[in-house]
Design a protein around this motif. Structure first.
Motif, PDB file in Angstrom:
ATOM      1  N   SER A   1       0.824  -1.221   0.000  1.00 28.84           N
ATOM      2  CA  SER A   1       0.000   0.000   0.000  1.00 28.84           C
ATOM      3  C   SER A   1       0.854   1.264   0.000  1.00 28.84           C
ATOM      4  N   GLY A   2       2.131   1.129   0.371  1.00 26.23           N
ATOM      5  CA  GLY A   2       3.006   2.292   0.454  1.00 26.23           C
ATOM      6  C   GLY A   2       2.898   3.049   1.759  1.00 26.23           C
ATOM      7  N   ARG A   3       2.148   2.519   2.720  1.00 27.86           N
ATOM      8  CA  ARG A   3       1.923   3.228   3.977  1.00 27.86           C
ATOM      9  C   ARG A   3       2.534   2.499   5.175  1.00 27.86           C
ATOM     10  N   ALA A   4       3.463   1.582   4.911  1.00 26.22           N
ATOM     11  CA  ALA A   4       4.020   0.770   5.999  1.00 26.22           C
ATOM     12  C   ALA A   4       4.787   1.610   7.008  1.00 26.22           C
ATOM     13  N   THR A   5       5.578   2.588   6.539  1.00 28.32           N
ATOM     14  CA  THR A   5       6.336   3.411   7.485  1.00 28.32           C
ATOM     15  C   THR A   5       5.420   4.383   8.224  1.00 28.32           C
ATOM     16  N   GLU A   6       4.388   4.840   7.528  1.00 31.14           N
ATOM     17  CA  GLU A   6       3.424   5.750   8.156  1.00 31.14           C
ATOM     18  C   GLU A   6       2.581   5.046   9.207  1.00 31.14           C
ATOM     19  N   ARG A   7       2.171   3.820   8.910  1.00 35.53           N
ATOM     20  CA  ARG A   7       1.302   3.065   9.820  1.00 35.53           C
ATOM     21  C   ARG A   7       2.017   1.808  10.318  1.00 35.53           C
ATOM     22  N   TRP A   8       3.243   1.984  10.820  1.00 40.60           N
ATOM     23  CA  TRP A   8       3.986   0.852  11.349  1.00 40.60           C
ATOM     24  C   TRP A   8       3.268   0.209  12.527  1.00 40.60           C
ATOM     25  N   ASP A   9       2.437   1.013  13.219  1.00 40.41           N
ATOM     26  CA  ASP A   9       1.701   0.467  14.355  1.00 40.41           C
ATOM     27  C   ASP A   9       0.755  -0.651  13.928  1.00 40.41           C
ATOM     28  N   MET A  10       0.236  -0.549  12.696  1.00 42.44           N
ATOM     29  CA  MET A  10      -0.673  -1.584  12.206  1.00 42.44           C
ATOM     30  C   MET A  10       0.032  -2.923  12.051  1.00 42.44           C
ATOM     31  N   LEU A  11       1.305  -2.891  11.720  1.00 39.93           N
ATOM     32  CA  LEU A  11       2.064  -4.148  11.636  1.00 39.93           C
ATOM     33  C   LEU A  11       2.074  -4.849  12.993  1.00 39.93           C
ATOM     34  N   LEU A  12       2.235  -4.075  14.056  1.00 39.86           N
ATOM     35  CA  LEU A  12       2.252  -4.658  15.398  1.00 39.86           C
ATOM     36  C   LEU A  12       0.872  -5.169  15.797  1.00 39.86           C
ATOM     37  N   TRP A  13      -0.176  -4.407  15.481  1.00 41.67           N
ATOM     38  CA  TRP A  13      -1.528  -4.858  15.799  1.00 41.67           C
ATOM     39  C   TRP A  13      -1.874  -6.133  15.024  1.00 41.67           C
ATOM     40  N   PHE A  14      -1.478  -6.173  13.755  1.00 41.23           N
ATOM     41  CA  PHE A  14      -1.764  -7.368  12.961  1.00 41.23           C
ATOM     42  C   PHE A  14      -0.992  -8.572  13.479  1.00 41.23           C
ATOM     43  N   LEU A  15       0.221  -8.352  13.984  1.00 41.20           N
ATOM     44  CA  LEU A  15       0.980  -9.460  14.560  1.00 41.20           C
ATOM     45  C   LEU A  15       0.293  -9.980  15.816  1.00 41.20           C
ATOM     46  N   LEU A  16      -0.141  -9.076  16.691  1.00 38.33           N
ATOM     47  CA  LEU A  16      -0.859  -9.505  17.898  1.00 38.33           C
ATOM     48  C   LEU A  16      -2.137 -10.243  17.526  1.00 38.33           C
ATOM     49  N   GLY A  17      -2.866  -9.698  16.557  1.00 40.58           N
ATOM     50  CA  GLY A  17      -4.095 -10.357  16.122  1.00 40.58           C
ATOM     51  C   GLY A  17      -3.826 -11.731  15.542  1.00 40.58           C
ATOM     52  N   SER A  18      -2.721 -11.876  14.823  1.00 49.70           N
ATOM     53  CA  SER A  18      -2.376 -13.169  14.237  1.00 49.70           C
ATOM     54  C   SER A  18      -2.071 -14.199  15.320  1.00 49.70           C
ATOM     55  N   ILE A  19      -1.353 -13.776  16.351  1.00 54.57           N
ATOM     56  CA  ILE A  19      -1.032 -14.689  17.449  1.00 54.57           C
ATOM     57  C   ILE A  19      -2.303 -15.147  18.162  1.00 54.57           C
ATOM     58  N   ALA A  20      -3.175 -14.183  18.493  1.00 57.45           N
ATOM     59  CA  ALA A  20      -4.399 -14.505  19.230  1.00 57.45           C
ATOM     60  C   ALA A  20      -5.365 -15.348  18.402  1.00 57.45           C
ATOM     61  N   MET A  21      -5.599 -14.932  17.150  1.00 55.98           N
ATOM     62  CA  MET A  21      -6.608 -15.618  16.349  1.00 55.98           C
ATOM     63  C   MET A  21      -6.104 -16.942  15.799  1.00 55.98           C
ATOM     64  N   ARG A  22      -4.814 -17.055  15.555  1.00 58.65           N
ATOM     65  CA  ARG A  22      -4.291 -18.367  15.189  1.00 58.65           C
ATOM     66  C   ARG A  22      -4.469 -19.323  16.363  1.00 58.65           C
TER      67      ARG A  22
END
Length: 305
Positions: free
Chosen positions: A54-75
Motif C-alpha cells: 500500500s506504500g503506507r508501511a512506514t506511516e502506519r507501522w503500528d498496524m504491523l504490530l496490531w496485525f501481529l498480535l491479532g495473528s497470534i491470538a486468532m491463530r
C-alpha cells in the motif's frame, strides 16, 4: 522409501517458552500452538504484505504490530476450535494424538473458555481498525468455523485454509484505504495458492494416517506428484504477486524485488522429500522466511511507487 514412522515428528513440543511456563499453563499454551510460532507468522504475512504494498508501511507501522498480535491470538483461537472439533480424529493420528484435548490434558469445557479469552484479545485488535476493515475481518469467522469440516468433504481442504490464512490481506488493504481492489485480488489469490502449496508439504506427514481414518488432503490427492504439484502452485503464486507489483509500479526493477522469495520457494521444491517427515516439516516452516523475503520486496515497491 523412507519409513514414515521413523521420520515422524510429534505435533507438540515442550521447549522454549513452553518449558518455563507453570505446569498447569503448559497444556493451554500447547493447545493454542504457542510452541509452534510458525502458524502465526504464516497468518501475519499476507496482512503485512498488503500494508507494505500500500506504500503506507512506514506511516502506519503500528498496524504491523496490531496485525501481529491479532495473528497470534486468532491463530491460537483457531487451533483451539479446530482441536475441539477434531479431538476424536486427532486421537487416531500419530502426529496429533498427544494434543491436549486428544490426550485428555485439557477438558472440552476448559478449551471453550480458553477460546473465549483468545477471542477477546482478537476483539481488542479489531477495535483498532476502521469500520470497513473491521467488517471485512468479521467476514473471516464463517471461513474459520467451516474449515475443520473441509477435510471430511473435499480433497482440497488446503484451498479453504488458503482463504482463511490469507484473509489478513483484504483486512489490511481496507485498513490502508488504498481502493485498488484488483491489486488486492492478485495479492490475495497469490497468497491462497502459496498456502495450498506449503500446506500440501505439511500434509505429507500425515498421508498414511489420513488414509486410515478417511481424512482427505491435497497431498493425498496429488499422490506421487507432490513435488510437481507444489512447484506449479508456487509458480502461480509468484505470477500473481508479480502482476500485483506491476500494477503498483510497472517497471522490471520492481519485479526483481520478488526474486529472493521466488528463489527461496524454488529451493523448497528442489530439496523436498515428500516421504521424509523431518524434511517436509523443515520445508513447511521455512515459509516464514519466504514470507519475510516477500514482505521486504513489497516494502521496497510500496515505498518507491
Amino acid at each position: 522409501m523412507t519409513d514414515p514412522a521413523a521420520t515422524h515428528v510429534a505435533d507438540t513440543e515442550h521447549r522454549g517458552l513452553i518449558a518455563v511456563l507453570p505446569s498447569a499453563a503448559r497444556p493451554f499454551a500447547l493447545l493454542a500452538r504457542f510452541d509452534r510460532p510458525i502458524g502465526w507468522w504464516l497468518l501475519f504475512w499476507p496482512g503485512a504484505w498488503a500494508i507494505a504494498l500500500s506504500g503506507r508501511a512506514t506511516e502506519r507501522w503500528d498496524m504491523l504490530l496490531w496485525f501481529l498480535l491479532g495473528s497470534i491470538a486468532m491463530r491460537g483461537a483457531g487451533c483451539v476450535y479446530n482441536d475441539i472439533i477434531d479431538r476424536d480424529l486427532d486421537r487416531q493420528v500419530a502426529r496429533t494424538a498427544k494434543r491436549p484435548l486428544a490426550s485428555g490434558a485439557v477438558s472440552v469445557k476448559a478449551a471453550w473458555s480458553w477460546l473465549v479469552i483468545l477471542s477477546l484479545i482478537g476483539l481488542a485488535v479489531l477495535l483498532q481498525l476502521n469500520l470497513t476493515a473491521a467488517i471485512v475481518a468479521l467476514g473471516s469467522l464463517a471461513l474459520v468455523a467451516a474449515y475443520p469440516f473441509m477435510k471430511r468433504i473435499t480433497w482440497w481442504p488446503q484451498a479453504w485454509l488458503g482463504m482463511v490464512f490469507s484473509w489478513a490481506a483484504p483486512v489490511a488493504w481496507a485498513q490502508m484505504a488504498v481502493g485498488d481492489w484488483v491489486t488486492l485480488a492478485l495479492l490475495y489469490v497469490g497468497s491462497i495458492v502459496w498456502v495450498i502449496g506449503y500446506d500440501t508439504i505439511y500434509a505429507c506427514q500425515d498421508i498414511e494416517d489420513d488414509a486410515m481414518v478417511g481424512v482427505r488432503s491435497s497431498a493425498r490427492a496429488m499422490g506421487g506428484r507432490v513435488r510437481g504439484g507444489v512447484t506449479l502452485l508456487y509458480v502461480i503464486a509468484v505470477a500473481c504477486w508479480a502482476a500485483a507489483v506491476w500494477r503498483v509500479f510497472p517497471t522490471p526493477l520492481a519485479l526483481a524485488t520478488l526474486l529472493p522469495a521466488a528463489l527461496h520457494l524454488s529451493w523448497q521444491v528442489a530439496t523436498l522429500k515428500p516421504d521424509d517427515g523431518a524434511n517436509t516439516l523443515a520445508r513447511f516452516r521455512s515459509n516464514r522466511d519466504a514470507g519475510l523475503l516477500l514482505f521486504l520486496g513489497l516494502l521496497v515497491v510500496g515505498q518507491a511507487a
